[in-house]
Design a protein around this motif. Structure first.
Motif, PDB file in Angstrom:
ATOM      1  N   GLY A  37       9.291   0.985   3.047  1.00 33.17           N
ATOM      2  CA  GLY A  37      10.072   1.714   2.064  1.00 33.17           C
ATOM      3  C   GLY A  37       9.491   3.098   1.864  1.00 33.17           C
ATOM      4  O   GLY A  37       8.383   3.388   2.330  1.00 33.17           O
ATOM      5  N   PHE A  38      10.271   3.951   1.196  1.00 29.64           N
ATOM      6  CA  PHE A  38       9.779   5.296   0.905  1.00 29.64           C
ATOM      7  C   PHE A  38      10.532   5.883  -0.277  1.00 29.64           C
ATOM      8  O   PHE A  38      11.652   5.481  -0.600  1.00 29.64           O
ATOM      9  CB  PHE A  38       9.898   6.212   2.128  1.00 29.64           C
ATOM     10  CG  PHE A  38      11.303   6.606   2.491  1.00 29.64           C
ATOM     11  CD1 PHE A  38      11.832   7.814   2.079  1.00 29.64           C
ATOM     12  CD2 PHE A  38      12.103   5.755   3.248  1.00 29.64           C
ATOM     13  CE1 PHE A  38      13.133   8.180   2.421  1.00 29.64           C
ATOM     14  CE2 PHE A  38      13.392   6.110   3.601  1.00 29.64           C
ATOM     15  CZ  PHE A  38      13.908   7.328   3.183  1.00 29.64           C
ATOM     16  N   ALA A  39       9.872   6.835  -0.911  1.00 28.62           N
ATOM     17  CA  ALA A  39      10.482   7.625  -1.979  1.00 28.62           C
ATOM     18  C   ALA A  39      10.225   9.085  -1.661  1.00 28.62           C
ATOM     19  O   ALA A  39       9.167   9.431  -1.118  1.00 28.62           O
ATOM     20  CB  ALA A  39       9.872   7.267  -3.326  1.00 28.62           C
TER      21      ALA A  39
ATOM     22  N   VAL B 197       5.155   6.744   1.161  1.00 28.47           N
ATOM     23  CA  VAL B 197       5.536   5.638   2.035  1.00 28.47           C
ATOM     24  C   VAL B 197       4.870   4.362   1.546  1.00 28.47           C
ATOM     25  O   VAL B 197       3.674   4.343   1.242  1.00 28.47           O
ATOM     26  CB  VAL B 197       5.119   5.926   3.496  1.00 28.47           C
ATOM     27  CG1 VAL B 197       5.454   4.755   4.410  1.00 28.47           C
ATOM     28  CG2 VAL B 197       5.792   7.203   3.995  1.00 28.47           C
ATOM     29  N   ALA B 198       5.652   3.292   1.466  1.00 29.92           N
ATOM     30  CA  ALA B 198       5.126   1.963   1.126  1.00 29.92           C
ATOM     31  C   ALA B 198       4.934   1.184   2.419  1.00 29.92           C
ATOM     32  O   ALA B 198       5.832   1.154   3.269  1.00 29.92           O
ATOM     33  CB  ALA B 198       6.105   1.230   0.212  1.00 29.92           C
TER      34      ALA B 198
ATOM     35  N   THR C 273      10.874  -7.547  -3.419  1.00 26.02           N
ATOM     36  CA  THR C 273       9.481  -7.985  -3.268  1.00 26.02           C
ATOM     37  C   THR C 273       8.492  -7.035  -3.937  1.00 26.02           C
ATOM     38  O   THR C 273       7.292  -7.130  -3.701  1.00 26.02           O
ATOM     39  CB  THR C 273       9.104  -8.145  -1.778  1.00 26.02           C
ATOM     40  OG1 THR C 273       9.165  -6.866  -1.142  1.00 26.02           O
ATOM     41  CG2 THR C 273      10.024  -9.130  -1.076  1.00 26.02           C
ATOM     42  N   GLY C 274       8.979  -6.092  -4.734  1.00 24.18           N
ATOM     43  CA  GLY C 274       8.106  -5.191  -5.463  1.00 24.18           C
ATOM     44  C   GLY C 274       7.906  -3.827  -4.835  1.00 24.18           C
ATOM     45  O   GLY C 274       7.256  -2.961  -5.423  1.00 24.18           O
ATOM     46  N   VAL C 275       8.459  -3.607  -3.643  1.00 19.48           N
ATOM     47  CA  VAL C 275       8.286  -2.326  -2.956  1.00 19.48           C
ATOM     48  C   VAL C 275       8.933  -1.196  -3.752  1.00 19.48           C
ATOM     49  O   VAL C 275       8.306  -0.167  -4.019  1.00 19.48           O
ATOM     50  CB  VAL C 275       8.846  -2.373  -1.522  1.00 19.48           C
ATOM     51  CG1 VAL C 275       8.811  -0.998  -0.873  1.00 19.48           C
ATOM     52  CG2 VAL C 275       8.092  -3.386  -0.684  1.00 19.48           C
ATOM     53  N   GLY C 276      10.185  -1.358  -4.119  1.00 17.21           N
ATOM     54  CA  GLY C 276      10.886  -0.322  -4.869  1.00 17.21           C
ATOM     55  C   GLY C 276      10.212  -0.027  -6.193  1.00 17.21           C
ATOM     56  O   GLY C 276      10.074   1.138  -6.578  1.00 17.21           O
TER      57      GLY C 276
ATOM     58  N   GLU D 215       0.863  -1.189   0.000  1.00 16.11           N
ATOM     59  CA  GLU D 215       0.000   0.000   0.000  1.00 16.11           C
ATOM     60  C   GLU D 215       0.894   1.232   0.000  1.00 16.11           C
ATOM     61  O   GLU D 215       1.884   1.282   0.736  1.00 16.11           O
ATOM     62  CB  GLU D 215      -0.892   0.014   1.246  1.00 16.11           C
ATOM     63  CG  GLU D 215      -1.827  -1.165   1.371  1.00 16.11           C
ATOM     64  CD  GLU D 215      -2.999  -1.096   0.404  1.00 16.11           C
ATOM     65  OE1 GLU D 215      -3.432   0.030   0.075  1.00 16.11           O
ATOM     66  OE2 GLU D 215      -3.461  -2.165  -0.037  1.00 16.11           O
ATOM     67  N   LEU D 216       0.533   2.225  -0.792  1.00 16.90           N
ATOM     68  CA  LEU D 216       1.278   3.473  -0.835  1.00 16.90           C
ATOM     69  C   LEU D 216       0.424   4.583  -0.220  1.00 16.90           C
ATOM     70  O   LEU D 216      -0.789   4.630  -0.442  1.00 16.90           O
ATOM     71  CB  LEU D 216       1.637   3.842  -2.273  1.00 16.90           C
ATOM     72  CG  LEU D 216       2.473   2.815  -3.041  1.00 16.90           C
ATOM     73  CD1 LEU D 216       2.737   3.310  -4.451  1.00 16.90           C
ATOM     74  CD2 LEU D 216       3.771   2.520  -2.323  1.00 16.90           C
TER      75      LEU D 216
END
Length: 153
Positions: free
Chosen positions: A67-69, A58-59, A88-91, A6-7
């Motif tokens: 994770g985060f960007a 935020v992921a 796992t697909g987060v990035g 979820e983002l």
């Protein structure tokens, strides 16, 4: 293996957990990189710079940040994934969302020795546009500038 992620937009209370993801991710992915700031400094930077001045996504998995960007203007300033969630697909989810929000293009810096990150960005359509000897970054580590030209119409 890709798992559901979820983002969401950043929250003020994310500072400590995002600082920890930043620190752990850098240590796992780049063990050769000089550590210039302690945990307290990193948390302060996360609060006072990243969360205060950058657009942060935020992921989460199961309600927990993984994770985060962070983007400022046309620059992807940060993209970090917790070590246990790498691959796992987060990035990819974070990068896809950032690119969708910046359809005219995006630039980023990556350390030259961070080959895994370089392959990740190249696979996502980023092109190497410049290399430096590191004299302009605080780690004094050679880096590369990449550019994604955006969604062509």
């Amino acid at each position: 293996m890709t798992e559901a992620v979820e983002l969401r937009a950043r929250r003020r209370e994310d500072a400590d957990v995002l600082a920890a993801i930043h620190t752990r991710s850098r240590a796992a992915a780049m063990p050769w990189l000089a550590v210039l700031h302690d945990e307290a400094e990193t948390r302060g930077w996360m609060r006072g710079v990243v969360l205060a001045h950058q657009q942060v996504l935020v992921a989460e998995r199961d309600g927990r940040p993984v994770g985060f960007a962070a983007v400022e203007g046309e620059w992807l300033e940060q993209l970090y994934v917790a070590p246990e969630s790498i691959g796992t697909g987060v990035g990819q989810a974070l990068l896809d969302a950032v690119k969708a929000d910046r359809p005219t293009g995006l630039s980023l810096y990556v350390f030259a020795r961070n080959t895994r990150a370089r392959r990740f960005y190249e696979a996502a359509g980023f092109v190497l546009v410049a290399e430096s000897d590191g004299r302009d970054n605080e780690e004094r580590e050679p880096d590369c500038t990449y550019r994604w030209s955006g969604i062509s119409g």
